[in-house]
Design an enzyme around this catalytic site. Structure first.
Site, PDB file in Angstrom:
ATOM      1  N   ARG A   9       0.839  -1.196   0.000  1.00 23.18           N
ATOM      2  CA  ARG A   9       0.000   0.000   0.000  1.00 23.18           C
ATOM      3  C   ARG A   9       0.871   1.243   0.000  1.00 23.18           C
ATOM      4  NH1 ARG A   9      -1.478   2.228   4.561  1.00 23.18           N
ATOM      5  NH2 ARG A   9      -1.839   0.264   5.656  1.00 23.18           N
ATOM      6  N   TYR A  33     -15.108  18.094 -16.669  1.00 26.38           N
ATOM      7  CA  TYR A  33     -15.603  16.715 -16.623  1.00 26.38           C
ATOM      8  C   TYR A  33     -16.647  16.574 -15.518  1.00 26.38           C
ATOM      9  CZ  TYR A  33     -15.531  11.749 -15.433  1.00 26.38           C
ATOM     10  OH  TYR A  33     -15.901  10.462 -15.115  1.00 26.38           O
ATOM     11  N   ASP A  35      -5.652  19.178 -15.626  1.00 25.73           N
ATOM     12  CA  ASP A  35      -5.996  17.814 -16.009  1.00 25.73           C
ATOM     13  C   ASP A  35      -5.548  17.640 -17.456  1.00 25.73           C
ATOM     14  OD1 ASP A  35      -7.210  15.465 -16.922  1.00 25.73           O
ATOM     15  OD2 ASP A  35      -8.968  15.720 -15.656  1.00 25.73           O
ATOM     16  N   LYS A  76      -7.129   6.325 -19.652  1.00 29.02           N
ATOM     17  CA  LYS A  76      -7.423   6.793 -20.999  1.00 29.02           C
ATOM     18  C   LYS A  76      -6.229   6.568 -21.929  1.00 29.02           C
ATOM     19  CE  LYS A  76     -11.360   8.199 -19.198  1.00 29.02           C
ATOM     20  NZ  LYS A  76     -11.174   8.197 -17.748  1.00 29.02           N
TER      21      LYS A  76
END
Length: 386
Positions: free
Chosen positions: A51, A104, A176, A201
């Site tokens: 983690r 977005y 972004d 993406k």
């Protein structure tokens, strides 16, 4: 490594052959924990629990930092997890941020529905208009959140100008960069403080992984983000990271084909009688064309358009294509089509961020562009051969 070309760094940055076996591809370290040298001690690389850190993830972070020109990279479980970490690291109750009016839907939902409960305020502004951005800034503004190109209206913001506005106000500019990718645009070089990605993406590029990333040159902010990610556990698994590493190696050649195809699709749509308006920064008539040409290598693989016959026709057309797959997400090798108002941006309904009801968004893939054009013409009701 920094003096090498983009394509070279995409293949080699963070990708040293495995020292034990000589494997030229970074191994998938599918482990949750690591043997320690002693109580309170760790092996080289500070690996103690996955983690906190994992060697496969470290390789991706080094690769992304090199491509974005950043000192630090951090990988997250999703693009939204990356965005959430940045917002929580930078903002406190009583703070304010400026958000683009065509952002977005998921980002808007996070800010409007989640952060608002913390007492964090936001103002929606047209980021392509610097005067409106300046007017939206308050004394308590700590952050300007920018997408360029934006999702889904392909708006273009002058990143250098926004950085100057943010810094004059004692705020940070976050960009972004998902639509552009570091191959087409490097916001940190233009003055931005933080870059975020949905690596789901174009970076992953094959519609087979979900992930996110944050890039920055600020040491203290990196420590805050690292702490938040470890404390909240928003980490990607090693196989997801490995898939992203693999995808990035071909990013440059894929983006060239995405851009080639999108340019022809945009030109075809602009000449079609059933299309009222095309949103693509590569078209000379796009209001952000000159700024995009200045700060981007090319104009990307995303195209949006408004159907001349309204919302119902846009919905019907979206379901009528054969090669363009009706689906959310974007940036994969295959072409996708969607209706933002009913799909990815449904969360903006009733807000200042509403998208046109007749808008259709295309993620133009790397198929034979002649086939893509034929598919769109047929779906629009104007079938032609090659």
């Amino acid at each position: 490594m920094d003096n090498l070309g983009f394509e070279t760094r995409a293949i080699h940055a963070g990708q040293e052959p495995d020292p034990r076996t000589g494997a030229v591809i970074v191994p998938i370290y599918q482990t949750s924990t690591y043997a320690q040298d002693g109580v309170g001690g760790t092996r080289e690389g500070d690996y103690e629990y996955s983690r906190t850190a994992n060697p496969t993830r470290t390789a991706l972070e080094e690769q992304l930092a090199s491509l974005e020109g950043a000192r630090h990279g951090l990988a997250f479980a999703s693009g939204m997890a990356a965005s959430d970490a940045v917002l929580r690291a930078v903002l406190r109750p009583g703070d304010h941020l400026v958000l683009g009016n065509d952002a977005y839907g998921g980002t808007f939902r996070l800010i409007d529905k989640v952060l608002a409960q913390w007492g964090i305020a936001h103002t929606v502004a047209d980021l392509s208009n610097v005067d409106r951005v300046r007017a939206a800034v308050r004394p308590e503004t700590r952050l300007i959140w920018c997408e360029s190109p934006s999702n889904p209206l392909l708006g273009i913001a002058d990143i250098a100008a926004l950085a100057a506005i943010a810094h004059d106000a004692g705020a940070r500019l976050v960009v972004d960069n998902t639509f552009a990718t570091p191959y087409l645009q490097t916001p940190l070089a233009l003055g931005a403080d933080v870059v975020v990605h949905s690596t789901t993406k174009y970076l992953g590029g094959h519609s087979d992984v979900v992930g996110g990333a944050v890039l920055t040159g600020e040491d203290e902010l990196r420590e805050q983000l690292f702490f938040l990610r470890n404390a909240a556990g928003a980490v990607p698994g090693p196989f997801d990271v490995w898939l992203t590493l693999r995808g990035i190696k071909t990013l440059a050649v894929r983006m060239e084909r995405h851009c080639d195809n999108a340019e022809l699709v945009a030109e075809t749509l602009a000449a079609h009688p059933k299309v009222a308006k095309v949103y693509y920064p590569g078209l000379p008539g796009h209001p952000g064309h000159e700024v995009a040409a200045k700060q981007m290598r090319r104009f990307g693989g995303m195209v949006s358009f408004r159907h001349a016959d309204g919302e119902r026709a846009a919905l019907e057309m979206s379901a009528r294509t054969s090669l363009f797959i009706l689906a959310e997400s974007l940036g994969g090798i295959e072409s996708l089509i969607e209706h933002p108002g009913r799909m990815t941006h449904a969360s903006t309904s009733g807000s200042l961020l509403q998208v046109p009801a007749d808008l259709v968004r295309l993620s133009v893939g790397i198929e034979d562009v002649r086939d893509l054009v034929t598919d769109l013409r047929a779906a629009l009701g104007w079938s032609q051969g090659r």
